[in-house]
Scaffold this motif. Structure first.
Motif, short mmCIF file in Angstrom:
data_model
loop_
_atom_site.label_atom_id
_atom_site.label_comp_id
_atom_site.label_asym_id
_atom_site.label_seq_id
_atom_site.Cartn_x
_atom_site.Cartn_y
_atom_site.Cartn_z
N UNK B 97 0.86 -1.18 0.00
CA UNK B 97 0.00 0.00 0.00
C UNK B 97 0.89 1.23 0.00
N UNK B 98 1.09 1.80 -1.17
CA UNK B 98 2.11 2.85 -1.29
C UNK B 98 1.66 4.17 -0.69
N UNK B 99 0.34 4.38 -0.58
CA UNK B 99 -0.19 5.67 -0.16
C UNK B 99 0.52 6.76 -0.97
N UNK B 100 1.09 7.74 -0.34
CA UNK B 100 1.76 8.79 -1.10
C UNK B 100 3.24 8.73 -0.87
N UNK B 101 3.74 7.53 -0.67
CA UNK B 101 5.12 7.37 -0.30
C UNK B 101 5.93 6.82 -1.48
N UNK B 102 6.59 7.69 -2.24
CA UNK B 102 7.36 7.21 -3.38
C UNK B 102 8.49 6.28 -2.94
N UNK B 103 9.03 6.46 -1.73
CA UNK B 103 10.10 5.59 -1.25
C UNK B 103 9.60 4.16 -1.12
N UNK B 104 8.37 4.03 -0.64
CA UNK B 104 7.79 2.71 -0.46
C UNK B 104 7.52 2.07 -1.82
N UNK B 105 7.01 2.88 -2.74
CA UNK B 105 6.75 2.36 -4.08
C UNK B 105 8.06 1.90 -4.73
N UNK B 106 9.12 2.68 -4.54
CA UNK B 106 10.42 2.34 -5.10
C UNK B 106 10.94 1.03 -4.50
N UNK B 107 10.73 0.86 -3.19
CA UNK B 107 11.19 -0.36 -2.53
C UNK B 107 10.50 -1.59 -3.13
N UNK B 108 9.19 -1.45 -3.39
CA UNK B 108 8.47 -2.58 -3.98
C UNK B 108 8.96 -2.88 -5.39
N UNK B 109 9.29 -1.83 -6.13
CA UNK B 109 9.79 -2.05 -7.48
C UNK B 109 11.15 -2.73 -7.46
N UNK B 110 11.93 -2.41 -6.45
CA UNK B 110 13.23 -3.08 -6.34
C UNK B 110 13.06 -4.57 -6.06
N UNK B 111 12.00 -4.92 -5.35
CA UNK B 111 11.69 -6.35 -5.13
C UNK B 111 11.58 -7.06 -6.47
N UNK B 112 10.86 -6.39 -7.39
CA UNK B 112 10.63 -7.00 -8.69
C UNK B 112 11.97 -7.19 -9.40
N UNK B 113 12.81 -6.15 -9.33
CA UNK B 113 14.10 -6.21 -10.02
C UNK B 113 14.99 -7.29 -9.42
N UNK B 114 14.83 -7.55 -8.12
CA UNK B 114 15.64 -8.60 -7.50
C UNK B 114 14.90 -9.93 -7.52
N UNK B 115 13.85 -10.01 -8.34
CA UNK B 115 13.18 -11.28 -8.63
C UNK B 115 12.44 -11.89 -7.45
N UNK B 116 11.93 -11.05 -6.55
CA UNK B 116 11.09 -11.63 -5.51
C UNK B 116 9.67 -11.86 -6.01
N UNK B 117 9.28 -11.13 -7.04
CA UNK B 117 7.95 -11.39 -7.63
C UNK B 117 8.10 -11.60 -9.13
N UNK B 118 7.14 -12.35 -9.69
CA UNK B 118 7.19 -12.63 -11.13
C UNK B 118 6.54 -11.53 -11.95
N UNK B 119 5.66 -10.76 -11.32
CA UNK B 119 4.96 -9.71 -12.05
C UNK B 119 4.36 -8.72 -11.08
N UNK B 120 3.86 -7.62 -11.62
CA UNK B 120 3.38 -6.54 -10.76
C UNK B 120 2.14 -5.87 -11.37
N UNK B 121 1.15 -5.63 -10.52
CA UNK B 121 -0.03 -4.86 -10.91
C UNK B 121 0.05 -3.54 -10.15
N UNK B 122 0.01 -2.43 -10.87
CA UNK B 122 0.23 -1.13 -10.23
C UNK B 122 -0.94 -0.18 -10.45
N UNK B 123 -1.36 0.49 -9.40
CA UNK B 123 -2.41 1.49 -9.54
C UNK B 123 -2.19 2.66 -8.61
#
Lengths: 325, 325
Positions: B97-123
């Protein structure tokens, strides 16, 4: 081609073992070495393979949250609060919406057993799942009775029932009914019913609990409530064990020309932010969602560290004074 | 002591490699061998180490869902729908839940880059996060404009704006205002505003959009809306870009003695199940949450398999006919 551990080691002029130690914060390392390694990681934009590191540490930093469905405002707000707090502690959240599917709940529990998650927060209603019998699992239950080994975090359901029933009586209602789920359901919400029945008897009134399966389709529920209001014009007060049912009763009372609060007093339960925003006129008992989340995480942390916890944590409720009672 | 792969191999009288092949469904295996291995697994109650297997397959079977917050009924219901459908395909869901926190959103995206998730749905609504510039990431956006490489799934916002505005005009309103977020927000919801303004002009009426930051605290919003209603008694119709604001206006109109729909027509937006249950009298535009989830998952599956997708998927909206317009 993504940079590898090897590339980091070469650039930082240290061994691969040293890079690995820096990443996993293991063994003695000088600040100069740590700085060199992080400088190389930054320069190469290196992302360590997290899955491999987890295997090494035997931790996933994932917490599972197993609830009926985040589509329900109470569980949606609870999940949001849990996620926010767990994120601050470095955990990510895996959700499972079990609904009424014991197979799905069992599948999520098997994840825990195969070490995909470090801990689990459970608030589902399925019964008799044998995986919960494993002792010492890092599990905490919210508003659900599991087994003797799993601590439970809940709001003061008995007090909520007392506050609601007393308010209806104080405002002059005598024929008061209570709407709740089936008694055999393993949830502390049954204490709301116990409180309602006790308070009614204390005042010399006859308690009458209307049991309804909370999974009924809305149309069927509406039919039942409509019939209830038509068949029992003597009802002066209703204490509903959830706000959705209370909202449905408000709507039906309006359709049937029963004026709220003049002819019918009504109190709901849960008092989520969503309900208070959409329907601020509904008087309801507010569960402390944020405190439930904070306490559940504290208890889970203790369990993950092998610290003995209490069996039960009961948090205070509040009254939201709307216009319906 | 938990059983190991070794124990399964011994009991089944096959090699460890064969057990591994059965578990990972690799290479030729006779049905007799498969049956022997599964019988041994069952007898020993063996749970394969999932983290190790993921490393081997380089897949986590996790999908990340990154939305502002599941505490909001629209995102809560959307997450529940996505989770249910992904579960049926063998995926588990990690939420952020990123709320208005770009740092949190960035952290989740880094998860994807380090292959913790296979895909991402973003809104989410955060802007200018550089991780989204990586090409060919398995990402799908719901109701958000990201960049040229990320497909977007959305409901027909323009049509929603046309339906709402036309209905208000057809019911006799001429002074109609629209409430929406700031225009610079990168969301297709701005098309509701474009549609409102176009329809107003087509009818020779003057459009007037009231921009409001959707993150304002509720108390401040209430003040602003109250002042708006007091300062502008000429307003006959309001098209609100979300149901929460519409509910707040209903409440204020009641407090100020402005009768809905006789003196003021009102239409909301989103039409979640929660809102339709709690506030069925509110006329609103219904977003097709279930179809949005189904389509987003289809697109994500295509992206994960390297199949080229369309840039945009637009799904039809519906009108919920309440009593407010």
């Amino acid at each position: 081609m993504a940079p590898k551990l090897d590339d980091v080691a070469k650039l930082a002029q240290v061994s691969k073992t040293t890079v690995s130690r820096v990443l996993n914060k293991r063994g003695y390392l000088s600040q100069a070495t740590i700085d060199k390694v992080y400088a190389a990681i930054k320069e190469l934009d290196y992302h360590p393979n997290v899955v491999a590191r987890q295997l090494y540490k035997n931790k996933t930093n994932l917490i599972g949250i197993l609830l009926p469905t985040v589509a329900n405002p109470f569980f949606g707000e609870l999940t949001a609060a849990l996620e926010m707090k767990l994120y601050q502690q470095g955990f990510k959240v895996l959700i499972g919406n079990s609904m009424n599917d014991p197979a799905k709940e069992t599948a999520y529990l098997n994840e825990l057993l195969t070490k995909q998650v470090d801990g689990l927060v459970v608030g589902t209603h399925n019964q008799g799942i044998k995986q919960y019998e494993h002792r010492d699992l890092p599990i905490v239950a919210i508003d659900r009775i599991m087994n003797q080994d799993i601590p439970i975090v809940e709001s003061d359901n008995y007090r909520g029932g007392v506050v609601a029933t007393t308010r209806l009586i104080d405002q002059g209602a005598q024929h008061i009914i209570h709407i709740n789920g089936p008694r055999e359901l393993a949830t502390p919400a049954r204490r709301r019913r116990d409180a309602y029945e006790a308070v009614m008897r204390e005042h010399g009134l006859t308690p009458s609990t209307y049991e309804i399966d909370f999974n009924l389709p809305e149309g069927r529920k509406k039919q039942l409530f409509r019939q209830l209001l038509i068949d029992h014009p003597e009802i002066e007060g209703i204490f509903s064990s959830n706000d959705t049912d209370a909202a449905l009763i408000m709507q039906l009372a309006h359709e049937l020309g029963r004026k709220i609060p003049d002819e019918l007093l009504l109190i709901g339960y849960d008092g989520t932010k969503t309900v208070r925003e959409l329907l601020p006129s509904l008087t309801t008992i507010v569960q402390p969602i944020d405190d439930l989340a904070t306490t559940a995480i504290q208890v889970l942390n203790d369990r993950m560290q092998g610290i003995t916890t209490k069996k039960e944590y009961i948090l205070p409720i509040k009254l939201w004074q709307g216009d319906t009672a």
